[in-house]
Write an enzyme that holds these catalytic residues in place. Sequence first.
Site, mmCIF file in Angstrom:
data_model
loop_
_atom_site.group_PDB
_atom_site.id
_atom_site.type_symbol
_atom_site.label_atom_id
_atom_site.label_comp_id
_atom_site.label_asym_id
_atom_site.label_seq_id
_atom_site.Cartn_x
_atom_site.Cartn_y
_atom_site.Cartn_z
ATOM 1 N N ARG A 72 38.262 45.737 41.526
ATOM 2 C CA ARG A 72 38.398 47.123 41.080
ATOM 3 C C ARG A 72 39.324 47.876 42.035
ATOM 4 O O ARG A 72 39.503 49.085 41.918
ATOM 5 C CB ARG A 72 37.032 47.843 41.057
ATOM 6 N N SER A 166 41.299 48.105 37.631
ATOM 7 C CA SER A 166 42.462 47.579 38.356
ATOM 8 C C SER A 166 42.135 46.268 39.039
ATOM 9 O O SER A 166 41.599 46.245 40.138
ATOM 10 C CB SER A 166 42.920 48.604 39.390
ATOM 11 N N ARG A 169 44.533 40.426 39.470
ATOM 12 C CA ARG A 169 45.624 39.801 38.723
ATOM 13 C C ARG A 169 46.635 40.822 38.195
ATOM 14 O O ARG A 169 47.754 40.442 37.842
ATOM 15 C CB ARG A 169 45.056 39.001 37.545
ATOM 16 N N GLU A 179 37.165 33.810 32.515
ATOM 17 C CA GLU A 179 35.780 34.156 32.822
ATOM 18 C C GLU A 179 34.906 33.088 32.182
ATOM 19 O O GLU A 179 34.829 32.996 30.954
ATOM 20 C CB GLU A 179 35.485 35.535 32.211
ATOM 21 N N TYR A 289 26.577 43.523 37.215
ATOM 22 C CA TYR A 289 26.799 44.791 36.528
ATOM 23 C C TYR A 289 25.583 45.711 36.530
ATOM 24 O O TYR A 289 25.658 46.820 36.013
ATOM 25 C CB TYR A 289 27.282 44.547 35.095
#
Lengths: 312, 296
Positions: A72, A166, A169, A179, A289
């Site tokens: 991030r 952000s 990669r 993933e 998460y």
Amino acid sequence: MSSHNTVSFSEARRVAVFGGTHGNEMSGVTLVNLWVKNGAEIQRKGVETKPFITNPKAVEKCSRYVDTDLNRAFTPENLSAPGGDDLPYEVQRAQEINRLFGPKGSPEAYDVIFDLHNTTSNMGCTLILESSKDHFNLQMMNYIKKAIAPASCPVLLNEHPLLKYSTSRSVAKHPVGLEVGPQPQGVLRSNIFEAMRVILKHALDFIELFNEGMEFPPCTVDVFRVSERVDYPRDANGNIIAMVHPNLQDCDWEPLNPGDPMFQTFDGKTIHYEGAGTVYPTFINEAAYYEKQQAFVTTRRETLVASAIRKA
Amino acid sequence: MEHVSLPALSRVAICGGTHGNELSGVWIVREMQKQQVEKVGSISITTVMSNPRAVEACKRYMETDLNRCFTDAILSAPVTDVTPYEVRRAHELNAQLGPKGSQEAMDLVCDLHNTTANMGLCVIFTTFNWISLHIYKYLKSVCVVPEFVSELFLLFSTAFEVGPQPNGVVRADIYNLMKEALDHLVDWVQEFNSGITFEGGEVEAYVFEKSIDYPRDPDTNELTAIIHPQLQDKDFILLKPGDPIFLSFSGETVKYEGKELYPFFVNECAYYEKHIAFHLAQKTILTIPSVSVEND
């Protein structure tokens, strides 16, 4: 389907494979460490393929991150922040990675970066796309999907103005996320490891074919477009009061209809989905998460059109 | 075998969060504390969050594994300023729930754990005692078939180990399975206390024999192979000599050599650092007597 003109791209000469962006997602860490020792498997004619551990301190600790989530951290603010050693570790790493593989947005940036991730969610082999207009990536994903058929690899498109983030990669011209799950953090499962390896092999084959001059005709790619983040139900103090319902657990990419069970409270009651229409949830019950207030993310199905591409 | 009479079990403790990232027990204890569960019939229930700092951080432990701190050596050494957090907690828990033999000690302690291994509902006991074995026999008759294992290191008398579940995740199916088993355990204790005689018989149990580590590079200690796909998720399925156990990164299969045994804790996340790829156990049959509560 309209094909427009063929889009030309320069040869993809500089390719990177990132592992350990999250230090406890073991397939990528292990694969990249192997390839750093012996990279024969990932080399292709005319391509310089660099394996790279992005977050070595997190890998050392076998934790997702040290100070802040590296995946991030590649915001314009972070990438230009002064402060050197005083900056959080991952912000320093982001600046270093931007220097080595970017700068992000410039002509000098790497052509392609593959970022290897695992998830505790039952997402299978998911490819993550950041732009619906990246015809090179769309063609690559189409190629991979055809190569592994009848096995499937869903494509997750995250172009959402608020939910897009952000990534490591994103430094490259063509960022590709891999993933693969389900796999617990800190664990290496053989089937997950091999699946990731195979996807990457096909991706690199595509790049080699492209560089050799193969033209890829127009195609369509079915994607799941990120729509909404759904948090766990919480009480007035912000504590989680329910878990992903057994009927929804492990059902990534399957339709969730209004009225379907969604959460189960700790004392056994069912909470139903009350959206307007059918959605396709993913990242269902991803361990990392909970702290990001996300039980799952909803997506909508869409078919993207990719123009024909060839090398310039 | 002769019938055995045993004292009533009036004080039961339920512990969660001994490992802070094994979330079923954390949430079961939280829910019980929210509902203020303190008494069920003849039983007084004490709920404990064993390692609160690790739970807060969602880590297995802060400084050292709490579930390895209950040795005589550690518990008899004095606590000082430099005592690690978990050792302090071990002393506190030992005082709160024990010490064994004292008037205030708990009659039964159940410690709630999760594993990333495919062990289903597994009931773990340190020693074979008639209460433990009867609880196991009862659970076997009312639950999804649990396994019974004797483990070397245990915080308390009884543990439920439920998997597979990743660290830091709470799965509803795993939570429900553990909750159901806990409810049945409490039911059994109530029935026992009320005077019901539980018939004896035979129970099958797995007894720990040894552990196997991953193949490692002799210089760096890094893994050179991982659990073979044919062993992955095959906890409690007989392993025979010649069966594949590891797959190296370069594609070679490593085969098992040794006597026929039952693997468990196959690919448990926390055991990589303990150099354990899986444990191996012998299956044994135990004969247990009928039991009932002794009359005062």
